[in-house]
Design a protein around this motif. Structure first.
Motif, PDB file in Angstrom:
ATOM      1  N   LEU A 103      54.557  45.956  37.979  1.00  0.00           N
ATOM      2  CA  LEU A 103      54.267  44.498  37.318  1.00  0.00           C
ATOM      3  C   LEU A 103      54.698  44.546  35.806  1.00  0.00           C
ATOM      4  CD1 LEU A 103      50.640  43.891  38.587  1.00  0.00           C
ATOM      5  CD2 LEU A 103      52.609  42.820  39.309  1.00  0.00           C
ATOM      6  N   LYS A 104      54.770  45.636  35.268  1.00  0.00           N
ATOM      7  CA  LYS A 104      55.462  45.518  33.617  1.00  0.00           C
ATOM      8  C   LYS A 104      56.925  45.069  33.664  1.00  0.00           C
ATOM      9  CE  LYS A 104      55.584  48.204  29.537  1.00  0.00           C
ATOM     10  NZ  LYS A 104      55.098  49.659  29.026  1.00  0.00           N
ATOM     11  N   LEU A 105      57.509  45.815  34.707  1.00  0.00           N
ATOM     12  CA  LEU A 105      58.892  45.522  34.894  1.00  0.00           C
ATOM     13  C   LEU A 105      59.299  44.141  35.257  1.00  0.00           C
ATOM     14  CD1 LEU A 105      61.775  46.784  35.047  1.00  0.00           C
ATOM     15  CD2 LEU A 105      61.224  47.233  37.465  1.00  0.00           C
ATOM     16  N   LEU A 106      58.479  43.742  36.305  1.00  0.00           N
ATOM     17  CA  LEU A 106      58.584  42.345  36.664  1.00  0.00           C
ATOM     18  C   LEU A 106      58.190  41.235  35.622  1.00  0.00           C
ATOM     19  CD1 LEU A 106      59.013  40.516  39.136  1.00  0.00           C
ATOM     20  CD2 LEU A 106      56.638  40.644  39.410  1.00  0.00           C
ATOM     21  N   ASN A 107      57.214  41.701  34.830  1.00  0.00           N
ATOM     22  CA  ASN A 107      57.145  40.625  33.609  1.00  0.00           C
ATOM     23  C   ASN A 107      58.134  40.581  32.391  1.00  0.00           C
ATOM     24  OD1 ASN A 107      54.766  39.320  34.657  1.00  0.00           O
ATOM     25  ND2 ASN A 107      53.302  40.852  33.752  1.00  0.00           N
ATOM     26  N   GLY A 108      58.826  41.734  32.246  1.00  0.00           N
ATOM     27  CA  GLY A 108      59.696  41.800  31.388  1.00  0.00           C
ATOM     28  C   GLY A 108      61.111  41.093  31.947  1.00  0.00           C
ATOM     29  N   ILE A 109      61.292  41.229  33.157  1.00  0.00           N
ATOM     30  CA  ILE A 109      62.245  40.324  33.940  1.00  0.00           C
ATOM     31  C   ILE A 109      61.850  38.657  33.816  1.00  0.00           C
ATOM     32  CG2 ILE A 109      63.522  39.511  35.977  1.00  0.00           C
ATOM     33  CD1 ILE A 109      63.277  42.581  36.831  1.00  0.00           C
ATOM     34  N   LEU A 110      60.817  38.382  34.416  1.00  0.00           N
ATOM     35  CA  LEU A 110      60.226  36.908  34.285  1.00  0.00           C
ATOM     36  C   LEU A 110      60.072  36.397  32.910  1.00  0.00           C
ATOM     37  CD1 LEU A 110      57.067  37.302  36.678  1.00  0.00           C
ATOM     38  CD2 LEU A 110      59.570  36.251  36.770  1.00  0.00           C
ATOM     39  N   ASN A 111      59.982  37.199  31.837  1.00  0.00           N
ATOM     40  CA  ASN A 111      60.176  36.422  30.456  1.00  0.00           C
ATOM     41  C   ASN A 111      61.347  35.962  30.048  1.00  0.00           C
ATOM     42  OD1 ASN A 111      58.425  36.039  27.905  1.00  0.00           O
ATOM     43  ND2 ASN A 111      60.115  37.696  27.090  1.00  0.00           N
ATOM     44  N   SER A 112      62.546  36.455  30.706  1.00  0.00           N
ATOM     45  CA  SER A 112      63.765  35.979  30.172  1.00  0.00           C
ATOM     46  C   SER A 112      63.813  34.444  31.026  1.00  0.00           C
ATOM     47  CB  SER A 112      65.025  36.925  30.990  1.00  0.00           C
ATOM     48  OG  SER A 112      64.735  36.867  32.314  1.00  0.00           O
ATOM     49  N   PHE A 113      63.002  34.096  31.914  1.00  0.00           N
ATOM     50  CA  PHE A 113      63.160  32.713  32.587  1.00  0.00           C
ATOM     51  C   PHE A 113      62.235  31.873  31.977  1.00  0.00           C
ATOM     52  CE2 PHE A 113      64.434  35.658  35.870  1.00  0.00           C
ATOM     53  CZ  PHE A 113      65.425  35.035  36.503  1.00  0.00           C
ATOM     54  N   GLN A 114      62.540  31.700  30.683  1.00  0.00           N
ATOM     55  CA  GLN A 114      61.904  30.494  29.997  1.00  0.00           C
ATOM     56  C   GLN A 114      62.534  29.247  30.189  1.00  0.00           C
ATOM     57  OE1 GLN A 114      61.330  31.130  25.742  1.00  0.00           O
ATOM     58  NE2 GLN A 114      61.159  33.293  26.037  1.00  0.00           N
ATOM     59  N   GLY A 115      61.714  28.139  30.144  1.00  0.00           N
ATOM     60  CA  GLY A 115      62.034  27.055  30.749  1.00  0.00           C
ATOM     61  C   GLY A 115      60.920  25.846  30.428  1.00  0.00           C
ATOM     62  N   LYS A 116      61.153  24.645  30.750  1.00  0.00           N
ATOM     63  CA  LYS A 116      60.252  23.618  30.605  1.00  0.00           C
ATOM     64  C   LYS A 116      60.005  22.865  32.171  1.00  0.00           C
ATOM     65  CE  LYS A 116      61.976  22.295  26.079  1.00  0.00           C
ATOM     66  NZ  LYS A 116      62.442  20.871  25.328  1.00  0.00           N
ATOM     67  N   ILE A 117      58.633  22.660  32.397  1.00  0.00           N
ATOM     68  CA  ILE A 117      58.210  22.151  33.523  1.00  0.00           C
ATOM     69  C   ILE A 117      57.493  20.792  33.498  1.00  0.00           C
ATOM     70  CG2 ILE A 117      56.865  22.475  35.807  1.00  0.00           C
ATOM     71  CD1 ILE A 117      56.977  25.429  35.006  1.00  0.00           C
ATOM     72  N   LYS A 118      57.701  19.896  34.157  1.00  0.00           N
ATOM     73  CA  LYS A 118      57.002  18.584  34.224  1.00  0.00           C
ATOM     74  C   LYS A 118      56.158  18.472  35.406  1.00  0.00           C
ATOM     75  CE  LYS A 118      58.973  14.811  34.655  1.00  0.00           C
ATOM     76  NZ  LYS A 118      59.805  13.212  34.707  1.00  0.00           N
ATOM     77  N   GLY A 119      54.943  18.099  35.189  1.00  0.00           N
ATOM     78  CA  GLY A 119      53.947  17.818  36.128  1.00  0.00           C
ATOM     79  C   GLY A 119      52.705  17.137  35.724  1.00  0.00           C
ATOM     80  N   GLU A 120      51.851  17.015  36.675  1.00  0.00           N
ATOM     81  CA  GLU A 120      50.426  16.514  36.505  1.00  0.00           C
ATOM     82  C   GLU A 120      49.357  17.456  36.284  1.00  0.00           C
ATOM     83  OE1 GLU A 120      47.926  13.831  39.532  1.00  0.00           O
ATOM     84  OE2 GLU A 120      49.651  12.710  38.568  1.00  0.00           O
ATOM     85  N   VAL A 121      48.695  17.327  35.254  1.00  0.00           N
ATOM     86  CA  VAL A 121      47.542  18.403  35.005  1.00  0.00           C
ATOM     87  C   VAL A 121      46.469  18.169  35.937  1.00  0.00           C
ATOM     88  CG1 VAL A 121      45.923  19.238  33.373  1.00  0.00           C
ATOM     89  CG2 VAL A 121      48.048  18.485  32.451  1.00  0.00           C
ATOM     90  N   SER A 122      46.011  19.392  36.640  1.00  0.00           N
ATOM     91  CA  SER A 122      44.730  19.289  37.283  1.00  0.00           C
ATOM     92  C   SER A 122      43.946  20.473  37.315  1.00  0.00           C
ATOM     93  CB  SER A 122      45.029  19.260  39.041  1.00  0.00           C
ATOM     94  OG  SER A 122      45.969  20.341  39.304  1.00  0.00           O
ATOM     95  N   GLU A 123      42.607  20.595  37.619  1.00  0.00           N
ATOM     96  CA  GLU A 123      41.898  21.961  37.642  1.00  0.00           C
ATOM     97  C   GLU A 123      41.790  22.503  36.114  1.00  0.00           C
ATOM     98  OE1 GLU A 123      42.774  24.755  40.629  1.00  0.00           O
ATOM     99  OE2 GLU A 123      43.384  23.244  41.862  1.00  0.00           O
ATOM    100  N   LEU A 124      41.712  21.456  35.174  1.00  0.00           N
ATOM    101  CA  LEU A 124      41.751  21.906  33.807  1.00  0.00           C
ATOM    102  C   LEU A 124      40.447  22.749  33.490  1.00  0.00           C
ATOM    103  CD1 LEU A 124      42.817  21.705  30.849  1.00  0.00           C
ATOM    104  CD2 LEU A 124      41.392  19.766  30.511  1.00  0.00           C
ATOM    105  N   LYS A 125      40.540  23.712  32.670  1.00  0.00           N
ATOM    106  CA  LYS A 125      39.321  24.423  32.287  1.00  0.00           C
ATOM    107  C   LYS A 125      39.510  25.041  30.958  1.00  0.00           C
ATOM    108  CE  LYS A 125      37.999  26.042  36.969  1.00  0.00           C
ATOM    109  NZ  LYS A 125      37.781  27.299  38.006  1.00  0.00           N
ATOM    110  N   ILE A 126      38.639  24.774  29.936  1.00  0.00           N
ATOM    111  CA  ILE A 126      38.707  25.234  28.757  1.00  0.00           C
ATOM    112  C   ILE A 126      37.647  26.699  28.433  1.00  0.00           C
ATOM    113  CG2 ILE A 126      38.489  24.830  26.131  1.00  0.00           C
ATOM    114  CD1 ILE A 126      39.478  22.084  26.838  1.00  0.00           C
TER     115      ILE A 126
END
Length: 302
Positions: A24-47
């Motif tokens: 998982l540590k290796l995977l997260n290191g790879i995933l971190n390079s996939f920075q981007g922007k996502i558009k969508g509708e907020v649901s299941e909001l919890k603070i």
């Protein structure tokens, strides 16, 4: 990832057996390079009690869903109030949470979609700050006469800084400049750090500048944390922030508001130019007195 990087990762994966944690540590290191922007509708909001915000983003077209989280500090910097059904754009990168193996999108910024929502949020915050007296005229400070030490915050790129420097007079100004992003929500951290750095400087007045643009491009200058920071500085602030209909909230909190960097330079020049004109006027008076006295002496001697 570059091809060399992909090959190295592939070889690493094929030739090793990982523990779950290491994988998982290796995977997260790879995933971190996939920075981007996502558009969508907020649901299941919890603070959470910590202030961290957990929510899902839903695709309007096919109902695809991705879990998201934004940490308390980043959420407060965004300056908006999330609610279910709100359409937003989040920027960040994917991440797998090791204790559960759950994939989520770690957002660094969240911004509203559409001029209508941006306008509603602008009006809500404007009213709140007005009611608190943050924009009150009696709180405005005068620009000191003969300012010499000038702080400037803007981007070093573009025409804004050039226009300011080309129009500032040659009156021995000492300019302390901080380069900052000034476009969109991503500029908030830059501007906030710049204000906090400038707070420690020995200056007479601070000028914050940027060119014109849409309401969306002014997101940073309508950020609550940034507006409050600017309003609490120990020296007067001139906001030279181009605008059309909706005056940026930071400009409303400033001590003086002008629309262009040239106007800001002229404001700083004003007391010096008036003194220069007064000096020339006195100089002419003295010259006229001496000329008159010399004529009187010459008349009497003749």
């Amino acid at each position: 990832m570059e091809n060399v990087g992909k090959s190295a990762v592939k070889e690493l994966l094929e030739n090793n057996i990982f523990s779950v944690s290491a994988y998982l540590k290796l995977l997260n290191g790879i995933l971190n390079s996939f920075q981007g922007k996502i558009k969508g509708e907020v649901s299941e909001l919890k603070i959470a009690s910590s202030g961290h915000v957990y929510f899902s983003l839903k695709d309007k077209k096919d109902q695809s869903v991705i879990s998201c989280v934004i940490w308390n500090y980043d959420y407060r910097l965004c300056g908006i109030q999330l609610r279910d059904g709100l359409e937003v754009i989040v920027s960040g990168s994917p991440d797998v949470y090791p204790p559960t193996g759950r994939l989520s999108f770690k957002a660094k910024t969240v911004q509203l979609v559409g001029e209508g929502e941006l306008k509603k949020e602008y009006e809500r915050l404007k009213k709140q700050l007005e009611d608190e007296g943050l924009f009150a005229e009696e709180k405005k400070r005068e620009i000191p006469p003969f300012p010499k030490r000038i702080g400037v915050i803007t981007s070093k790129h573009g025409a804004v800084i050039s226009d300011f420097l080309n129009n500032i007079g040659r009156f021995g100004f000492q300019i302390k400049f901080i380069d900052s992003r000034v476009e969109g929500l991503e500029a908030v951290k830059d501007l906030l750090n710049s204000l906090r750095t400038m707070r420690k400087q020995d200056i007479d007045v601070l000028v914050i500048m940027r060119g014109g643009g849409s309401l969306e491009s002014f997101l940073a200058f309508n950020n609550e944390i940034l507006v409050r920071e600017a309003g609490s500085l120990p020296f007067p602030v001139i906001a030279a922030i181009g605008h059309d209909k909706d005056v940026p909230l930071l400009a409303l909190a400033a001590d003086k508001m002008v629309s262009t960097p040239t106007a800001a330079a002229n404001l700083l020049n004003q007391s010096w130019q008036e003194a220069e004109l007064e000096l020339k006027s006195k100089e002419r008076e003295v010259f006229n007195y001496f000329s008159r006295d010399l004529r009187d002496i010459e008349y009497k001697t003749n």
